[in-house]
Design an enzyme around this catalytic site. Structure first.
Site, PDB file in Angstrom:
ATOM      1  N   ARG A 167      13.285  61.582  47.587  1.00  0.00           N
ATOM      2  CA  ARG A 167      13.707  62.907  47.956  1.00  0.00           C
ATOM      3  C   ARG A 167      12.450  63.948  48.387  1.00  0.00           C
ATOM      4  O   ARG A 167      11.571  63.483  47.734  1.00  0.00           O
ATOM      5  CB  ARG A 167      14.363  63.842  46.982  1.00  0.00           C
ATOM      6  CG  ARG A 167      15.673  63.191  46.499  1.00  0.00           C
ATOM      7  CD  ARG A 167      16.545  63.995  45.248  1.00  0.00           C
ATOM      8  NE  ARG A 167      17.952  63.501  44.873  1.00  0.00           N
ATOM      9  CZ  ARG A 167      18.053  62.458  44.229  1.00  0.00           C
ATOM     10  NH1 ARG A 167      16.910  61.752  43.457  1.00  0.00           N
ATOM     11  NH2 ARG A 167      19.095  61.970  43.756  1.00  0.00           N
ATOM     12  N   LYS A 191      16.191  64.037  39.749  1.00  0.00           N
ATOM     13  CA  LYS A 191      17.079  65.162  39.295  1.00  0.00           C
ATOM     14  C   LYS A 191      17.458  64.725  37.742  1.00  0.00           C
ATOM     15  O   LYS A 191      17.721  63.829  37.580  1.00  0.00           O
ATOM     16  CB  LYS A 191      18.541  65.454  40.244  1.00  0.00           C
ATOM     17  CG  LYS A 191      18.082  65.586  41.572  1.00  0.00           C
ATOM     18  CD  LYS A 191      19.707  65.858  42.274  1.00  0.00           C
ATOM     19  CE  LYS A 191      19.440  66.423  43.742  1.00  0.00           C
ATOM     20  NZ  LYS A 191      20.691  66.661  44.249  1.00  0.00           N
ATOM     21  N   HIS A 259      14.631  64.354  54.535  1.00  0.00           N
ATOM     22  CA  HIS A 259      15.672  63.592  54.210  1.00  0.00           C
ATOM     23  C   HIS A 259      16.306  62.679  55.370  1.00  0.00           C
ATOM     24  O   HIS A 259      17.022  61.794  54.819  1.00  0.00           O
ATOM     25  CB  HIS A 259      16.662  64.768  53.914  1.00  0.00           C
ATOM     26  CG  HIS A 259      17.316  64.406  52.747  1.00  0.00           C
ATOM     27  ND1 HIS A 259      16.841  64.410  51.532  1.00  0.00           N
ATOM     28  CD2 HIS A 259      18.740  64.208  52.355  1.00  0.00           C
ATOM     29  CE1 HIS A 259      17.613  64.192  50.253  1.00  0.00           C
ATOM     30  NE2 HIS A 259      18.717  64.126  50.913  1.00  0.00           N
ATOM     31  N   ARG A 262      15.164  59.293  54.034  1.00  0.00           N
ATOM     32  CA  ARG A 262      15.745  58.805  52.937  1.00  0.00           C
ATOM     33  C   ARG A 262      17.116  58.555  53.251  1.00  0.00           C
ATOM     34  O   ARG A 262      17.826  57.372  52.951  1.00  0.00           O
ATOM     35  CB  ARG A 262      15.967  60.400  51.859  1.00  0.00           C
ATOM     36  CG  ARG A 262      16.972  59.662  50.909  1.00  0.00           C
ATOM     37  CD  ARG A 262      16.667  60.948  49.830  1.00  0.00           C
ATOM     38  NE  ARG A 262      17.839  61.084  48.722  1.00  0.00           N
ATOM     39  CZ  ARG A 262      17.849  60.162  47.605  1.00  0.00           C
ATOM     40  NH1 ARG A 262      16.897  59.542  47.309  1.00  0.00           N
ATOM     41  NH2 ARG A 262      18.761  60.309  46.663  1.00  0.00           N
ATOM     42  N   HIS A 285      21.122  58.043  42.286  1.00  0.00           N
ATOM     43  CA  HIS A 285      22.421  58.869  42.393  1.00  0.00           C
ATOM     44  C   HIS A 285      23.095  58.611  41.078  1.00  0.00           C
ATOM     45  O   HIS A 285      23.020  57.636  40.713  1.00  0.00           O
ATOM     46  CB  HIS A 285      23.241  58.324  43.456  1.00  0.00           C
ATOM     47  CG  HIS A 285      23.036  58.957  44.800  1.00  0.00           C
ATOM     48  ND1 HIS A 285      23.586  58.338  46.060  1.00  0.00           N
ATOM     49  CD2 HIS A 285      22.176  60.147  45.448  1.00  0.00           C
ATOM     50  CE1 HIS A 285      23.066  58.965  47.077  1.00  0.00           C
ATOM     51  NE2 HIS A 285      22.154  60.018  46.579  1.00  0.00           N
ATOM     52  N   TYR A 294      27.360  56.292  52.733  1.00  0.00           N
ATOM     53  CA  TYR A 294      26.488  55.648  53.409  1.00  0.00           C
ATOM     54  C   TYR A 294      27.376  54.617  53.916  1.00  0.00           C
ATOM     55  O   TYR A 294      27.130  53.868  55.204  1.00  0.00           O
ATOM     56  CB  TYR A 294      25.199  54.727  52.876  1.00  0.00           C
ATOM     57  CG  TYR A 294      24.198  56.157  52.597  1.00  0.00           C
ATOM     58  CD1 TYR A 294      23.487  56.800  53.684  1.00  0.00           C
ATOM     59  CD2 TYR A 294      24.125  56.587  51.502  1.00  0.00           C
ATOM     60  CE1 TYR A 294      22.557  57.926  53.247  1.00  0.00           C
ATOM     61  CE2 TYR A 294      23.227  57.797  51.189  1.00  0.00           C
ATOM     62  CZ  TYR A 294      22.543  58.309  52.051  1.00  0.00           C
ATOM     63  OH  TYR A 294      21.630  59.344  51.718  1.00  0.00           O
TER      64      TYR A 294
END
Length: 323
Positions: A167, A191, A259, A262, A285, A294
């Site tokens: 990210r 995150k 992004h 990514r 994730h 995806y």
């Protein structure tokens, strides 16, 4: 019924001075909770602060001075007013996600009895597929002339974004201590403050080594891996601008933003390996559902090849010649 005042199009991150004094301390404690305990990103904290500012500025006008006075009908009216003001479904969901989290906090920490947002149903957000980047476009992008400090830095940064699927916030947050070029890996804080260790490709390692040599010549150096020519940490906005410029100079078919690299990393890796769990871990994730998007991208690519190649894929118009 208490009617809400007209919503202003722009709000600040600070609570309005017209807000009741009893509302502000709870918001301040909640924002501190998001920062210290939940360790949410500054972007999320600012977003929550904005939405709570809207709520807190409107409550005193309606005669509401404590959070316990809020009820479900008032919150529904807030939702209707936001929709009439032109807020998209995504913006409404973001607003009431912030409110739901805030009221859950009040339930747990400050004695509120009922969450007035709990039963609120909002329109589902349309799930837009991210715009990817083809392998040949990546090759075109990274086949750039890099012989000065800034171009070597940008090449190393783009190689890292693509080879590790980072990210933007993760990339600009890296320090030189996160890299281990001997073992070929990088440690990333994602995150929620979650750490993950990612492998680096040989090309990325080569360009990171070149960049570190240039970086060592700068007059002032901190710990940030990617810095400006003056030695200051590179900002996210600066990265976005630089990548947009490289996308134009390398004549990519559509605008480049961090992004997209990514997305390209995830799509290309999943297409080659088919290992959804591994890609989930590499992307950081928390939920597999975030990675499954995806698989839709891959299907779209397959469908486009099918439509372009199969003789019966395209429905032909019937002939008008009946003779």
């Amino acid at each position: 019924m208490r009617y809400l005042p007209k919503e202003t199009a722009k709000t600040t991150l600070e609570i309005s001075t017209d807000s009741a004094e009893g509302l502000e301390p709870s918001i301040a404690r909640f924002l501190n909770y998001l920062k210290v305990e939940r360790r949410l990103s500054p972007h999320t904290q600012q977003s929550y602060s904005r939405h709570l500012a809207v709520l807190a500025s409107q409550m005193p006008i309606c005669g509401l001075v404590t959070w316990t006075q809020l009820d479900e009908a008032w919150v529904r009216q807030l939702a209707v007013k936001g929709k009439l003001a032109g807020l998209s479904a995504a913006s409404l969901r973001q607003r009431f996600s912030a409110l739901r989290s805030f009221f859950n906090y009040l339930l747990q920490r400050e004695g509120m009895k009922v969450n007035p947002v709990k039963r609120l149903t909002l329109p589902r957000k349309a799930r837009l597929l991210p715009k990817g980047i083809e392998v040949d476009e990546v090759q075109k992008l990274l086949n750039l002339e890099a012989s000065d400090l800034l171009s070597v830095r940008d090449r190393a940064l783009m190689e890292l974004l693509y080879t590790a699927g980072l990210r933007l916030a993760e990339a600009v947050g890296l320090t030189i201590h996160c890299l281990n070029l001997e073992s070929g890996d990088v440690r990333v804080v994602g995150k929620g403050g979650k750490m993950r260790q990612l492998p680096l490709g040989s090309v990325a390692i080569e360009w990171l080594q070149r960049w570190l040599q240039w970086r060592a010549t700068l007059p002032r150096q901190g710990d940030a891996l990617f810095v400006t020519a003056q030695g200051r940490p590179l900002s996210a906005r600066a990265v976005q601008k630089r990548l947009a410029q490289w996308g134009r100079s390398q004549q990519l078919s559509s605008p480049l933003h961090p992004h997209r690299l990514r997305h390209g990393f995830a799509t290309h890796l999943l297409g080659a390996s088919g290992d959804l769990r591994a890609v989930q871990e590499l992307l950081g994730h928390a939920s597999l559902s975030s990675t499954q998007i995806y698989t839709h991208l891959n299907f779209q690519q397959l469908a486009s090849v099918y439509d372009a190649s199969h003789p019966r894929a395209q429905r032909r118009k019937p002939s008008l010649d009946r003779s």
